[in-house]
Design a protein around this motif. Sequence first.
Motif, PDB file in Angstrom:
ATOM      1  N   LEU A  23     123.050 -24.027 -35.524  1.00  0.00           N
ATOM      2  CA  LEU A  23     123.829 -23.936 -34.298  1.00  0.00           C
ATOM      3  C   LEU A  23     124.215 -25.331 -33.860  1.00  0.00           C
ATOM      4  CD1 LEU A  23     125.033 -22.537 -31.819  1.00  0.00           C
ATOM      5  CD2 LEU A  23     122.778 -22.678 -30.734  1.00  0.00           C
ATOM      6  N   TYR A  24     125.513 -25.573 -33.752  1.00  0.00           N
ATOM      7  CA  TYR A  24     126.049 -26.827 -33.224  1.00  0.00           C
ATOM      8  C   TYR A  24     126.703 -26.477 -31.894  1.00  0.00           C
ATOM      9  CZ  TYR A  24     129.029 -31.020 -32.952  1.00  0.00           C
ATOM     10  OH  TYR A  24     129.664 -32.173 -32.562  1.00  0.00           O
ATOM     11  N   GLY A  25     126.110 -26.925 -30.799  1.00  0.00           N
ATOM     12  CA  GLY A  25     126.692 -26.469 -29.544  1.00  0.00           C
ATOM     13  C   GLY A  25     126.094 -27.102 -28.325  1.00  0.00           C
ATOM     14  N   GLY A  26     126.662 -26.709 -27.219  1.00  0.00           N
ATOM     15  CA  GLY A  26     126.260 -27.211 -25.923  1.00  0.00           C
ATOM     16  C   GLY A  26     127.474 -27.447 -25.063  1.00  0.00           C
ATOM     17  N   ALA A  27     127.872 -28.693 -24.933  1.00  0.00           N
ATOM     18  CA  ALA A  27     128.948 -29.060 -24.018  1.00  0.00           C
ATOM     19  C   ALA A  27     130.317 -28.702 -24.574  1.00  0.00           C
ATOM     20  CB  ALA A  27     128.884 -30.556 -23.725  1.00  0.00           C
ATOM     21  N   ALA A  28     131.269 -28.515 -23.658  1.00  0.00           N
ATOM     22  CA  ALA A  28     132.654 -28.331 -24.053  1.00  0.00           C
ATOM     23  C   ALA A  28     133.196 -29.661 -24.566  1.00  0.00           C
ATOM     24  CB  ALA A  28     133.488 -27.852 -22.870  1.00  0.00           C
ATOM     25  N   GLY A  29     134.146 -29.575 -25.490  1.00  0.00           N
ATOM     26  CA  GLY A  29     134.760 -30.790 -25.996  1.00  0.00           C
ATOM     27  C   GLY A  29     133.956 -31.483 -27.067  1.00  0.00           C
ATOM     28  N   GLY A  30     132.968 -30.785 -27.652  1.00  0.00           N
ATOM     29  CA  GLY A  30     132.137 -31.401 -28.675  1.00  0.00           C
ATOM     30  C   GLY A  30     132.708 -31.339 -30.074  1.00  0.00           C
ATOM     31  N   GLY A  31     133.913 -30.792 -30.232  1.00  0.00           N
ATOM     32  CA  GLY A  31     134.542 -30.714 -31.552  1.00  0.00           C
ATOM     33  C   GLY A  31     133.998 -29.598 -32.415  1.00  0.00           C
ATOM     34  N   LYS A  32     133.633 -28.465 -31.783  1.00  0.00           N
ATOM     35  CA  LYS A  32     132.954 -27.397 -32.502  1.00  0.00           C
ATOM     36  C   LYS A  32     133.895 -26.599 -33.412  1.00  0.00           C
ATOM     37  CE  LYS A  32     131.384 -25.660 -28.654  1.00  0.00           C
ATOM     38  NZ  LYS A  32     131.910 -26.687 -27.734  1.00  0.00           N
ATOM     39  N   ALA A 151     128.740 -22.949 -30.298  1.00  0.00           N
ATOM     40  CA  ALA A 151     128.673 -22.184 -29.043  1.00  0.00           C
ATOM     41  C   ALA A 151     128.561 -23.106 -27.849  1.00  0.00           C
ATOM     42  CB  ALA A 151     127.483 -21.233 -29.064  1.00  0.00           C
ATOM     43  N   ASN A 152     128.983 -22.591 -26.686  1.00  0.00           N
ATOM     44  CA  ASN A 152     128.650 -23.136 -25.381  1.00  0.00           C
ATOM     45  C   ASN A 152     127.601 -22.225 -24.746  1.00  0.00           C
ATOM     46  OD1 ASN A 152     130.583 -25.244 -25.444  1.00  0.00           O
ATOM     47  ND2 ASN A 152     132.180 -23.826 -24.788  1.00  0.00           N
ATOM     48  N   PRO A 153     126.758 -22.726 -23.835  1.00  0.00           N
ATOM     49  CA  PRO A 153     125.815 -21.858 -23.133  1.00  0.00           C
ATOM     50  C   PRO A 153     126.551 -20.775 -22.344  1.00  0.00           C
ATOM     51  CG  PRO A 153     125.253 -24.167 -22.813  1.00  0.00           C
ATOM     52  CD  PRO A 153     126.618 -24.131 -23.456  1.00  0.00           C
ATOM     53  N   GLY A 154     125.900 -19.615 -22.201  1.00  0.00           N
ATOM     54  CA  GLY A 154     126.436 -18.538 -21.386  1.00  0.00           C
ATOM     55  C   GLY A 154     126.879 -17.349 -22.189  1.00  0.00           C
ATOM     56  N   ARG A 182     116.017 -22.907 -39.622  1.00  0.00           N
ATOM     57  CA  ARG A 182     117.009 -23.009 -38.546  1.00  0.00           C
ATOM     58  C   ARG A 182     117.091 -24.442 -38.045  1.00  0.00           C
ATOM     59  NH1 ARG A 182     114.753 -17.938 -35.016  1.00  0.00           N
ATOM     60  NH2 ARG A 182     114.936 -16.352 -36.652  1.00  0.00           N
ATOM     61  N   LEU A 183     118.268 -24.812 -37.589  1.00  0.00           N
ATOM     62  CA  LEU A 183     118.522 -26.148 -37.063  1.00  0.00           C
ATOM     63  C   LEU A 183     119.445 -26.055 -35.866  1.00  0.00           C
ATOM     64  CD1 LEU A 183     118.627 -29.311 -37.243  1.00  0.00           C
ATOM     65  CD2 LEU A 183     120.546 -29.006 -38.832  1.00  0.00           C
ATOM     66  N   PHE A 184     119.059 -26.728 -34.785  1.00  0.00           N
ATOM     67  CA  PHE A 184     119.924 -26.836 -33.610  1.00  0.00           C
ATOM     68  C   PHE A 184     120.412 -28.268 -33.482  1.00  0.00           C
ATOM     69  CE2 PHE A 184     120.058 -27.757 -28.881  1.00  0.00           C
ATOM     70  CZ  PHE A 184     121.351 -27.294 -28.733  1.00  0.00           C
ATOM     71  N   ILE A 185     121.742 -28.429 -33.390  1.00  0.00           N
ATOM     72  CA  ILE A 185     122.369 -29.727 -33.214  1.00  0.00           C
ATOM     73  C   ILE A 185     123.051 -29.732 -31.849  1.00  0.00           C
ATOM     74  CG2 ILE A 185     124.014 -31.396 -34.156  1.00  0.00           C
ATOM     75  CD1 ILE A 185     123.774 -29.902 -36.845  1.00  0.00           C
ATOM     76  N   PRO A 186     122.483 -30.416 -30.849  1.00  0.00           N
ATOM     77  CA  PRO A 186     123.095 -30.413 -29.514  1.00  0.00           C
ATOM     78  C   PRO A 186     124.395 -31.205 -29.506  1.00  0.00           C
ATOM     79  CG  PRO A 186     121.234 -31.913 -29.569  1.00  0.00           C
ATOM     80  CD  PRO A 186     121.243 -31.206 -30.898  1.00  0.00           C
ATOM     81  N   ALA A 187     125.403 -30.638 -28.883  1.00  0.00           N
ATOM     82  CA  ALA A 187     126.708 -31.291 -28.792  1.00  0.00           C
ATOM     83  C   ALA A 187     126.945 -31.736 -27.358  1.00  0.00           C
ATOM     84  CB  ALA A 187     127.814 -30.345 -29.242  1.00  0.00           C
ATOM     85  N   ASP A 219     127.274 -30.757 -19.614  1.00  0.00           N
ATOM     86  CA  ASP A 219     125.989 -31.211 -20.134  1.00  0.00           C
ATOM     87  C   ASP A 219     125.411 -30.316 -21.228  1.00  0.00           C
ATOM     88  OD1 ASP A 219     126.077 -33.318 -18.319  1.00  0.00           O
ATOM     89  OD2 ASP A 219     125.111 -32.143 -16.754  1.00  0.00           O
ATOM     90  N   GLY A 220     125.971 -29.122 -21.388  1.00  0.00           N
ATOM     91  CA  GLY A 220     125.431 -28.229 -22.403  1.00  0.00           C
ATOM     92  C   GLY A 220     123.991 -27.849 -22.138  1.00  0.00           C
TER      93      GLY A 220
END
Length: 441
Positions: A23-32, A151-154, A182-187, A219-220
Motif C-alpha cells: 500500500l502506497y498512500g496517505g496524503a493527496a498529491g503523493g503521485g499515487k 489510497a487516501n484515508p477514508g 505486506r508493506l506500507f509506504i506512507p505518502a 497529512d495522510g
Amino acid sequence: MNLHYSITPKQRLFMETEAFEVLYGGAAGGGKTFVQALDALLYAMRYQGSRQLILRRTYKELERSMVPQTMRLYPARLARYNASGHVWRIGRSIVELGYIATEGDVTQYQSAEYDVIRFDEMTHFTESQYTYMISRVRGTSGFPKHVKCTANPGSVGHANAKSRFIDIGAPMQVHECEGGSRLFIPAKLEDNPFLMEADPEYEERLKNLPHDVYTALRDGNWDYYVGQYFTEFKRETHVCAPFEIPDYWRRYVALDYGLDMLAAYWIAVDEADNAVAYREVYEPDLIIPQAAKRLREANGGEYITAWFAPKDLWNRRQETGRSVADIFAEEGVYLDQVSNGRIAGWYELKRRLEPAPDEFGQLRPRLRMFDTCVNLIRTLPALQHDEKHPNDCATEPHEVTHAPDALRYFCDGCPLPASVPGMRDEEYRTYEEEFADVMDY
C-alpha cells in the motif's frame, strides 16, 4: 528501449519491492496514480506474456483517472489501447482497466487469473471485494505475484486498509502476515517534489477545504480521515498503558452481543467521572451460554456495578418465550437494560472523548482506554458518518460497529462516579459496602 521518467525514492520502493501486498498512500498529491500506471508498464515490458488488472470502484472514476494517466504515460510505439475493452497490449502482455461498482461485480472475474492486481484508491473498495480479488492473483506463469494498492484515508475500505497495512507494524518495513508479506509506504505531499514544483499553489488550495478534509488529505493521517465520526479520537491522547486501578473506582461492563460478535468492555470510573476501558472481550461465534461463560471467566470475580446491554436483548423469542437476557441470567450474568438511543449515545461518547479541564486545569478526556483493548482502538476511529443521517454513525462496515456500540451503551447507562473512601453522602456508597450487600444477598 530506454524510458526516462522521474520518480521519488518511495515510488521506486513501491515498484521494486518483493512484498506480496503493498500500500502506497496517505496524503493527496503523493503521485499515487502515476506510480501505479508506470509500474504496470514496466512490469508488462519486463515480464512478457504477463496479465495485470488495474481497478477503480466505478467506470466514471476509471475514465477520469487511470485511462487519461495511461494515455499520457504509455508510448504509442510500445503500447496499443483497445478503448471498447479497456485493455492495453504491451508486446505479449496485457494490462486491463476494470471497475467493481457493486458486491456482485466481482463475479465477472470468477475464472480470471492475474499476475498483478492493482487497486487505485483501495479504500473505495469494501473488504469483501478486496479479499475476493486477491484470490484472482494466481497462475503458473512463474512471474512475481503482487497486489499493489494506492489510497487516501477514508471511505468504505478505510478500516480494511488500516488493519491490513498500518496496524501491523512500522511503515517502510516488510511484515510477514497470514497470506503473504505486506508493506506500507506512507505518502506525503512533500514526497512529490514534481507536483510542488509544477503547482506550488496546490497546498494553499487544499487549505480551502474543511479542516477534517484538509487534515486527512494533507497529512495522510489514518486515525483522522474524511467522513470520520469521532474526530476527537487521538491515539496519543486516548490510549494509555495499563495501570493499577484503585479499588474504590466503580466498575461497569458494557457489551454488544450477537452470534457474529461478542464485544464487551470493563470500564472503571473514578470520583471525578473520568472513565477508563481496561479489559476487552472480542470474540465471534459464541452461542448465548458460551458468551455468558466467557464473560464470567474474563470478570474473574470482580464486583460489577452494572452490566449494560441494549434493550433488544430483552426481546422474547417466539419459539422459546425466553430472551437473550433471560438466558444470560440463567448463566449468572445479570444484564442492565439501556435505552439504545443512538444519536444521544454517540453525542455523550463524543463529550467523554473531548478533552476538558480537570481539577488541576489540565486538558484530559473523560474516557481513555488501555492499549490492550486493541479492537476498540482499531474500530472506534474507523466509524463514519451515515450519509443519509449525518448525526448518526454508519452501520457499515458492520465489523467496526461492535466495540463502539458497547461504549455507547456504557454512556447510555448513565454510570455514576466513584465515592472516595472516607467521604460519605446519601447518594454514593463505598465499594466494600456494595460488595458486602451483594454477598449477603
